[in-house]
Design a protein around this motif. Structure first.
Motif, PDB file in Angstrom:
ATOM      1  N   ILE A   1      -5.519 -13.689  -7.445  1.00 31.14           N
ATOM      2  CA  ILE A   1      -5.257 -12.291  -7.155  1.00 31.14           C
ATOM      3  C   ILE A   1      -4.366 -13.160  -5.248  1.00 31.14           C
ATOM      4  N   SER A   2      -2.956 -13.928  -5.389  1.00 35.60           N
ATOM      5  CA  SER A   2      -2.810 -14.067  -4.530  1.00 35.60           C
ATOM      6  C   SER A   2      -2.132 -12.928  -3.318  1.00 35.60           C
ATOM      7  N   GLN A   3      -1.398 -12.301  -3.223  1.00 41.32           N
ATOM      8  CA  GLN A   3      -1.366 -10.903  -3.097  1.00 41.32           C
ATOM      9  C   GLN A   3      -0.931  -9.645  -3.627  1.00 41.32           C
ATOM     10  N   ALA A   4      -1.560  -8.213  -3.195  1.00 34.03           N
ATOM     11  CA  ALA A   4      -0.938  -7.146  -4.273  1.00 34.03           C
ATOM     12  C   ALA A   4      -0.987  -5.781  -2.893  1.00 34.03           C
ATOM     13  N   GLY A   5      -0.103  -5.234  -3.649  1.00 33.45           N
ATOM     14  CA  GLY A   5       0.001  -3.663  -2.785  1.00 33.45           C
ATOM     15  C   GLY A   5       1.137  -3.098  -3.186  1.00 33.45           C
ATOM     16  N   LYS A   6       1.677  -2.443  -1.949  1.00 31.52           N
ATOM     17  CA  LYS A   6       2.630  -1.676  -2.517  1.00 31.52           C
ATOM     18  C   LYS A   6       4.524  -2.228  -1.590  1.00 31.52           C
ATOM     19  N   LEU A   7       5.871  -1.781  -1.852  1.00 31.14           N
ATOM     20  CA  LEU A   7       6.397  -2.629  -1.931  1.00 31.14           C
ATOM     21  C   LEU A   7       7.106  -1.790  -0.913  1.00 31.14           C
ATOM     22  N   THR A   8       6.645  -2.156   0.471  1.00 30.69           N
ATOM     23  CA  THR A   8       7.962  -1.554   1.744  1.00 30.69           C
ATOM     24  C   THR A   8       8.987  -1.397   1.193  1.00 30.69           C
ATOM     25  N   GLY A   9       9.579  -0.262   0.707  1.00 29.52           N
ATOM     26  CA  GLY A   9      11.207  -0.376   0.246  1.00 29.52           C
ATOM     27  C   GLY A   9      10.733  -1.193  -0.731  1.00 29.52           C
ATOM     28  N   ASP A  10      12.235  -2.944  -0.543  1.00 30.25           N
ATOM     29  CA  ASP A  10      12.659  -3.463  -1.166  1.00 30.25           C
ATOM     30  C   ASP A  10      11.787  -4.152  -1.323  1.00 30.25           C
ATOM     31  N   ARG A  11      10.701  -4.807  -0.220  1.00 30.93           N
ATOM     32  CA  ARG A  11      10.131  -5.544   0.583  1.00 30.93           C
ATOM     33  C   ARG A  11       8.678  -6.754  -0.570  1.00 30.93           C
ATOM     34  N   ILE A  12       8.285  -7.268  -0.657  1.00 22.10           N
ATOM     35  CA  ILE A  12       7.086  -7.755  -1.159  1.00 22.10           C
ATOM     36  C   ILE A  12       6.620  -9.070  -0.255  1.00 22.10           C
ATOM     37  N   LEU A  13       5.597  -8.234  -0.037  1.00 20.87           N
ATOM     38  CA  LEU A  13       4.413  -9.804   0.549  1.00 20.87           C
ATOM     39  C   LEU A  13       4.306 -10.540   0.502  1.00 20.87           C
ATOM     40  N   GLN A  14       4.212 -12.382   0.630  1.00 23.17           N
ATOM     41  CA  GLN A  14       4.741 -12.963  -0.676  1.00 23.17           C
ATOM     42  C   GLN A  14       2.911 -13.542   0.542  1.00 23.17           C
TER      43      GLN A  14
ATOM     44  N   GLY B   1       7.139   1.190  -5.220  1.00 29.10           N
ATOM     45  CA  GLY B   1       6.014   0.166  -6.050  1.00 29.10           C
ATOM     46  C   GLY B   1       5.026   0.066  -5.553  1.00 29.10           C
ATOM     47  N   ASP B   2       4.608  -0.843  -6.363  1.00 33.16           N
ATOM     48  CA  ASP B   2       3.735  -1.440  -6.523  1.00 33.16           C
ATOM     49  C   ASP B   2       3.732  -2.723  -6.547  1.00 33.16           C
ATOM     50  N   PHE B   3       3.130  -3.907  -6.347  1.00 29.09           N
ATOM     51  CA  PHE B   3       2.983  -5.357  -7.302  1.00 29.09           C
ATOM     52  C   PHE B   3       1.407  -5.949  -7.029  1.00 29.09           C
ATOM     53  N   CYS B   4       1.814  -7.017  -7.721  1.00 25.05           N
ATOM     54  CA  CYS B   4       0.475  -7.658  -8.156  1.00 25.05           C
ATOM     55  C   CYS B   4       1.215  -9.125  -8.277  1.00 25.05           C
ATOM     56  N   THR B   5       0.764  -9.992  -7.605  1.00 27.43           N
ATOM     57  CA  THR B   5       0.801 -11.474  -7.115  1.00 27.43           C
ATOM     58  C   THR B   5      -0.215 -12.450  -7.745  1.00 27.43           C
ATOM     59  N   ILE B   6      -0.579 -13.098  -8.982  1.00 29.90           N
ATOM     60  CA  ILE B   6      -1.548 -13.449  -9.825  1.00 29.90           C
ATOM     61  C   ILE B   6      -1.473 -15.148  -9.530  1.00 29.90           C
TER      62      ILE B   6
ATOM     63  N   THR C   1       5.858  -2.171 -10.815  1.00 27.72           N
ATOM     64  CA  THR C   1       5.561  -1.470 -11.449  1.00 27.72           C
ATOM     65  C   THR C   1       6.702  -0.186 -10.490  1.00 27.72           C
ATOM     66  N   PRO C   2       6.469   0.478 -10.984  1.00 27.47           N
ATOM     67  CA  PRO C   2       8.054   1.612  -9.801  1.00 27.47           C
ATOM     68  C   PRO C   2       7.135   2.894  -8.718  1.00 27.47           C
ATOM     69  N   LYS C   3       7.681   3.240  -8.166  1.00 27.58           N
ATOM     70  CA  LYS C   3       6.953   4.341  -7.210  1.00 27.58           C
ATOM     71  C   LYS C   3       5.863   5.156  -7.968  1.00 27.58           C
ATOM     72  N   ASP C   4       4.803   5.498  -7.640  1.00 24.23           N
ATOM     73  CA  ASP C   4       3.832   6.650  -8.027  1.00 24.23           C
ATOM     74  C   ASP C   4       3.179   6.218  -9.634  1.00 24.23           C
ATOM     75  N   VAL C   5       3.094   5.121  -9.634  1.00 23.36           N
ATOM     76  CA  VAL C   5       2.748   4.798 -11.117  1.00 23.36           C
ATOM     77  C   VAL C   5       1.486   4.200 -10.935  1.00 23.36           C
ATOM     78  N   ALA C   6       0.970   3.645 -10.822  1.00 21.94           N
ATOM     79  CA  ALA C   6       0.177   2.451 -10.148  1.00 21.94           C
ATOM     80  C   ALA C   6      -0.195   2.174  -8.753  1.00 21.94           C
ATOM     81  N   SER C   7      -1.496   1.499  -8.482  1.00 23.34           N
ATOM     82  CA  SER C   7      -1.801   1.147  -7.101  1.00 23.34           C
ATOM     83  C   SER C   7      -2.928   0.463  -7.350  1.00 23.34           C
ATOM     84  N   PHE C   8      -2.313  -1.006  -6.920  1.00 22.53           N
ATOM     85  CA  PHE C   8      -3.330  -2.372  -7.069  1.00 22.53           C
ATOM     86  C   PHE C   8      -3.289  -2.195  -5.704  1.00 22.53           C
ATOM     87  N   GLU C   9      -3.562  -1.921  -4.565  1.00 17.07           N
ATOM     88  CA  GLU C   9      -3.882  -1.966  -3.318  1.00 17.07           C
ATOM     89  C   GLU C   9      -5.292  -1.985  -2.476  1.00 17.07           C
TER      90      GLU C   9
END
Length: 277
Positions: A91-104, A128-133, A248-256
């Motif tokens: 896992i490189s990064q994972a968590g929530k999008l801040t609006g449209d922004r994804i943590l790199q 929503g949520d993201f997970c970068t592998i 994933t969309p908001k309130d569907v999953a959590s990768f925090e």
């Protein structure tokens, strides 16, 4: 800028990738066998997990690199309440999008609009949520479905071919949105989700069950699809390693709870869908 990142800026990325890709596809024994043997030894590839453990049984390096695993290597039981890891890797990064922004990386972001190349699609995962592998050279390089989904669209986006390891992620702005990539849009039980297959230096192509070889360095293209895939089913392969990003969309999953640096494997839950936590 580190010398490693600077070197990538001046390297003829696509030419080098085409040359390596030709070698990886070669079926000439004196080319493919030393390459397979060297790679397996250098990266300590665990061939005990492979369906075919004999290094000499592979027709070319690409066949070895995208080798199937024995069924017992990644036990799988369908779990409709979980999002499963689509890949072996880190896992490189994972968590929530801040609006449209994804943590790199620390202090560095890019946007879903940049990554997906479509503002309407980006709106679907806003907040929503993201997970970068990240898939290292020694990892298993087939990609699998995190849950049931119907493939509706793919978008191939040309771009650069920077390496996607952590050092480069910390040194190249909007790395994953600059590199070539294949964006796959799925409709799941709780709405749309995306898997983005990111190309990288010497990655000679991406292969999918529905489209065959998605060779990099071509013109952009968008396609509509209607393919239903089950959780755990194969959804792609990297011809030399790279990165997968799940959105994933908001309130569907959590990768925090997925911490950077954590090793994951196919079929292991990344986290449960929020309704079931």
């Amino acid at each position: 800028m580190s010398p490693f990142v600077l070197l990538q800026h001046i390297t003829p990325q696509h030419l080098l990738t085409r040359i390596i890709g030709s070698l990886a596809a070669s079926r000439t024994s004196w080319i493919k066998q030393p390459l397979i043997n060297w790679f397996s030894k250098t990266y300590k590839v665990n061939m005990a997990e492979a369906l075919e453990p004999n290094l000499e049984a592979y027709d070319c390096f690409n066949d070895f690199f995208t080798r199937a695993l024995a069924p017992e290597a990644r036990p799988f039981s369908p779990n409709p309440h979980a999002w499963l890891s689509p890949a072996d890797g880190e896992i490189s990064q994972a968590g929530k999008l801040t609006g449209d922004r994804i943590l790199q990386a620390k202090g560095m972001h890019y946007t879903a609009t940049q990554l997906l190349g479509n503002s309407n699609w980006a709106q679907e995962v806003r907040g929503g949520d993201f997970c970068t592998i990240y898939l290292s050279p020694s990892d298993y390089h087939r990609i699998h479905m995190p849950c049931d989904g119907k493939l509706t669209d793919t978008s191939y986006i040309p771009g650069k071919l920077f390496s996607v390891n952590q050092k480069t992620a910390q040194g190249v702005d909007a790395l994953f949105a600059r590199n070539e990539r294949l964006v796959c849009r799925f409709e799941g039980e709780q709405g749309p989700f995306y898997m983005v297959y990111v190309g990288a230096l010497i990655v000679a192509g991406i292969e999918t069950p529905w489209g065959g070889r998605e060779v990099l360095t071509r013109a952009p293209r968008n396609r509509g699809h209607d393919h239903k895939l089950k959780q755990g089913e194969e959804s792609g392969r990297f011809l030399l390693g790279s990165t997968v990003i799940l959105l994933t969309p908001k309130d569907v999953a959590s990768f925090e709870n997925c911490q950077p640096g954590t090793k994951v494997q196919v079929h292991v839950p990344l986290n449960y869908r929020k309704d079931d936590i």
